[in-house]
Write a protein that holds these residues in place. Structure first.
Motif, mmCIF file in Angstrom:
data_model
loop_
_atom_site.group_PDB
_atom_site.id
_atom_site.type_symbol
_atom_site.label_atom_id
_atom_site.label_comp_id
_atom_site.label_asym_id
_atom_site.label_seq_id
_atom_site.Cartn_x
_atom_site.Cartn_y
_atom_site.Cartn_z
ATOM 1 N N SER A 90 0.829 -1.209 0.000
ATOM 2 C CA SER A 90 0.000 0.000 0.000
ATOM 3 C C SER A 90 0.859 1.252 0.000
ATOM 4 N N ARG A 91 1.968 1.219 0.739
ATOM 5 C CA ARG A 91 2.852 2.383 0.761
ATOM 6 C C ARG A 91 3.536 2.581 -0.597
ATOM 7 N N HIS A 94 0.938 4.092 -2.876
ATOM 8 C CA HIS A 94 0.687 5.483 -2.486
ATOM 9 C C HIS A 94 1.849 6.379 -2.895
ATOM 10 N N HIS A 95 3.068 5.858 -2.760
ATOM 11 C CA HIS A 95 4.243 6.624 -3.167
ATOM 12 C C HIS A 95 4.198 6.942 -4.664
ATOM 13 N N GLN A 98 1.292 9.464 -5.542
ATOM 14 C CA GLN A 98 1.519 10.835 -5.094
ATOM 15 C C GLN A 98 2.374 11.632 -6.077
ATOM 16 N N ASN A 112 -3.098 13.507 -4.539
ATOM 17 C CA ASN A 112 -3.676 14.530 -3.669
ATOM 18 C C ASN A 112 -4.322 15.646 -4.473
ATOM 19 N N LEU A 589 -3.570 4.642 6.009
ATOM 20 C CA LEU A 589 -2.364 4.197 5.347
ATOM 21 C C LEU A 589 -1.287 3.926 6.391
#
Length: 784
Positions: A90-91, A94-95, A98, A112, A589
């Motif tokens: 998940s990280r 997300h990285h 982003q 975002n 998260l």
């Protein structure tokens, strides 16, 4: 997911920093590292969790290190698809999301941005399934980790058991796991503080009948006190404040000084032992070597300063750079905003002061006898409630201002952003919550003047005086009401509000799709109907507990029951937060952290402030020093070196001064002449102070006893602070930050890792040399 792994390997091999996700992964060499905390739990003990319901989460007998593509041969990889766990994947996602460009343009970057402009409604990791099961967990086991967390952690039936921190860390990440570890440690440390505080209160209850001061107050039917406000306040017998004198003794007795010293030492012991506990947790969770430099730069910072780059002196890589002049100018504007908001808080406190000085006369002229006879208590109670409402209203404004100022500063990393936002919000909330308490503790009744020469606000309103029994009862009421209301409101907002919101969402879904479709919803839609976690992460959770810690330590000399109230609240708070995270909130998260961040420094600051405030509360707000001076200097036992209740005979009369009623100012002269007490108009009344009588050479001048009390107060403050600070520093020196066995294990592990790495590299080089020799010989044999 294979693409993401390839992308990860590429980034590592290209030396790009992506330490947003650096989990420690297993080396091939194994040792007996440590026994899992789950395996140490014994089901026979009532506070322990049942070992049968808790699985071994992962092997704990392996060396660990940050993953690197260059050293992939050192890692145990049974299955490439499951090498990274769910939280790490998940990280990674997300990285990527982003920073990926979704459209050509300067600011067309990142998830975002898409969430902000409304392209997407939400983005969150999914829960692992339902937290409920038709079958018992003891007979059929847990359906998933979420179900296991609910049964052994979030259920109210296990409120008395330890928390499964390893499971919390695996499901929610290290940052949330550290919060619950700290909260559990804080709650456990409150037990001795609550017990001693309750003992101090019970000591006051037991010695109440033997207290000479409260006896004299209750028997003083012939002592007439001067009015506490202009015009409408009547004369009153000192014996009318008998109940308040007894209540004051419950909190202000011989054990108060001991308890203040104990709480100052307790705060130090709590922080020192938390450092040791945090070190053990950081070692178990592989956070010892994780540094802040491993964090990635915030996307907003990259977008703002992408054209300005410089070489990082540590990594040697180019990165966005914020000029010193730009940073200073932004910090100056931010500091100005903070100062302005603190001025707003002071203005709000000034408004509360005006309310108190105006309404005390209003309540004194009230038709109801109950309110008229207790005008000061009614004033204090209503002022506290109004103050609480103002606190809650200003908090909404503070949050928006703090967010604006923090974004204006453009912090480089997420931790810098969180620390900056946290410090601003804490300053706002701390000043907002405690400003009125500081006013009551150190200013109420201190600068009122004396009858005939009262000091006035804007030359109009007479400043509020303390109750005839002292100001401590006002301080106790302020702390008790604010603490109870604040914690009740927080608990409702944390659990009650999400429950209502989720119920309303489910109701709308049933109306739209019918109850038969509820079972077929995919997991993402079920999670979407839950409440999102606070936009600022764990900020609200920490802030609530830190402010409570301040209430528990800063004015604890005036309210010994504060640790007990905090303990009862926290026992509920742990399970309430757990229930909220598991059942009512979307899964946050998972993120990493090696400690509780800036909150530890704030806790240390509160610990230092608590020593100073408790010294002033005992010396100035309570009557401990005046009673001590009277017992050894002016009482029946003066010069004998004795102390006890027999030495306090006559203290009440000695602490009251005489005023001639004819010396009242016109605007202060009461409507009643006091004839209801003796049948004739009164000529004199009494008030709390050490002043000469009206017929002396210096009418209403300070007596020698006043200067003795003042000198004793200053001496007590100096001695108390130096003594307690010496004890605190001695304890900090004697308690090491790392347990000895943990330090030895870390040194041993570091040594063995170096040996293992050397042997592995040597083995690899020997293998390569043999292969080269073998290939060279084969090539020579093939030559014609």
């Amino acid at each position: 997911m294979g693409f993401l792994l390839d992308w990860l390997h590429f980034c590592c091999s290209s030396r790009r920093k992506i330490y947003y996700l650096p989990r420690r992964y297993k080396f091939m060499s194994r040792i007996d590292k440590h026994i899992s905390s789950f395996r140490r739990w014994l089901p026979k003990k009532p506070m322990r969790l049942d070992k049968e319901t808790l699985p071994d989460l992962e092997e704990n007998d392996c060396y660990t290190a940050p993953f690197s593509q260059q050293r992939i041969h050192h890692f145990i990889i049974h299955n490439k698809d499951t090498f990274f766990n769910n939280a790490t994947r998940s990280r990674i996602i997300h990285h990527i999301l982003q920073r990926i460009k979704y459209e050509e343009g300067k600011n067309k970057i990142g998830l975002n941005r898409l969430l902000t402009n409304g392209s997407y409604e939400a983005a969150f990791p999914l829960h692992e399934g339902s937290y409920r099961s038709k079958n018992s967990i003891r007979t059929h086991g847990a359906v998933n980790h979420r179900h296991l967390l609910y049964e052994c952690w979030a259920s109210w039936g296990v409120w008395y058991k330890y928390q499964p921190l390893d499971l919390v860390r695996r499901y929610f990440g290290e940052k949330i796991g550290l919060y619950f570890a700290w909260l559990g440690w804080y709650t456990g440390m409150l037990f001795p503080a609550a017990f001693i505080g309750l003992f101090v209160f019970l000591y006051g209850v037991i010695t109440l009948d033997h207290c000479q001061v409260s006896k004299e107050v209750c028997q003083a039917t012939d002592i007439i006190m001067c009015p506490v406000c202009d015009k409408y306040c009547p004369f009153m017998r000192l014996s009318d404040s008998c109940v308040y004198a007894k209540v004051t003794h419950l909190f202000d007795n011989g054990a108060t000084v001991f308890f203040a010293v104990f709480m100052a030492v307790w705060a130090t012991v709590f922080l020192e032992f938390w450092k040791r506990r945090r070190a053990v947790i950081a070692y178990d969770w592989d956070l010892i070597d994780w540094e802040e430099e491993e964090e990635e730069i915030r996307p907003q910072f990259e977008a703002k300063y992408s054209k300005k780059e410089r070489m990082n002196p540590i990594s040697g890589k180019p990165e966005p750079y914020q000029a010193f002049a730009d940073k200073c100018s932004r910090l100056i504007v931010s500091a100005s905003g903070i100062f302005f908001m603190i001025c707003v808080v002071i203005a709000a406190v000034f408004g509360i002061v005006i309310y108190r000085v105006v309404t005390v006369s209003t309540f004194a002229a009230f038709k109801w006898a109950l309110i008229r006879n207790n005008s000061q208590v009614a004033t204090t109670g209503t002022a506290v409630c109004i103050n609480f409402c103002i606190i809650m209203l200003l908090n909404v404004l503070y949050e928006k201002v703090a967010l604006l100022l923090t974004n204006l500063e453009q912090p480089r990393t997420e931790s810098e952003w969180e620390n900056s936002f946290t410090l601003k919000m804490f300053l706002f909330q701390f000043v907002n919550l405690n400003s009125s308490t500081f006013y009551i503790a150190f200013f109420l009744g201190r600068f009122t003047g004396h009858p005939g020469a009262y000091l006035r606000l804007i030359n109009r309103w007479r400043l509020e005086e303390c109750h005839p029994s002292g100001c401590l009862i006002d301080l106790c009421m302020q702390m008790g009401i604010i603490m109870v209301l604040k914690q009740t409101w927080n608990n409702f907002m944390e659990l009650g509000y999400p429950l209502i919101q989720n119920w309303w969402t489910r109701r709308k879904v049933r109306q739209e799709h019918g109850p038969e479709r509820r079972i077929s919803f995919p997991q993402w839609e079920k999670d979407y109907n839950l409440q999102p976690m606070n936009a600022y992460g764990l900020f609200d959770e920490y802030l609530e507990m830190i402010l409570q810690f301040g209430f528990t330590t800063i004015f604890v000399a005036a309210f010994p029951l504060a640790p007990l109230l905090a303990l009862l609240n926290n026992i509920i708070e742990i399970r309430l937060d757990a229930y909220k995270f598991v059942t009512q909130w979307r899964r946050p998260l998972a993120s990493r952290a090696k400690d509780i961040g800036i909150w530890y420094g704030i806790l240390e600051g509160i610990g230092i402030l608590s020593v100073i405030t408790n010294a002033f509360v005992i010396a100035i707000t309570s009557d401990f020093i005046p009673r001590l001076v009277y017992a050894y200097k002016y009482g029946p036992c003066a010069g004998q070196g004795e102390a006890g209740q027999k030495c306090m005979v006559g203290y009440v009369n000695a602490s009251l001064s005489v005023f001639r009623i004819s010396d009242f100012e016109n605007r202060s002269e009461p409507e009643s002449d006091g004839s209801e007490f003796s049948g004739t108009p009164l000529k004199y009344c009494r008030y709390r102070d050490y002043r000469e009588p009206p017929h002396s050479l210096v009418p209403y001048g300070y007596t020698l006893q006043f200067w003795h009390v003042l000198a004793a107060r200053l001496a007590f403050i100096i001695v108390f602070e130096h003594l307690v600070f010496c004890i605190k520093h001695l304890i900090s020196y004697l308690i090491p930050d790392l347990p000895k066995d943990l330090r030895d294990r870390m040194r041993r592990e570091k040594y063995l890792i170096q040996e293992m790495m050397y042997e592995a590299e040597l083995e690899r080089l020997q293998k390569e040399r043999k292969e080269r020799k073998k290939n060279g010989k084969a090539h020579h044999n093939e030559w014609p």
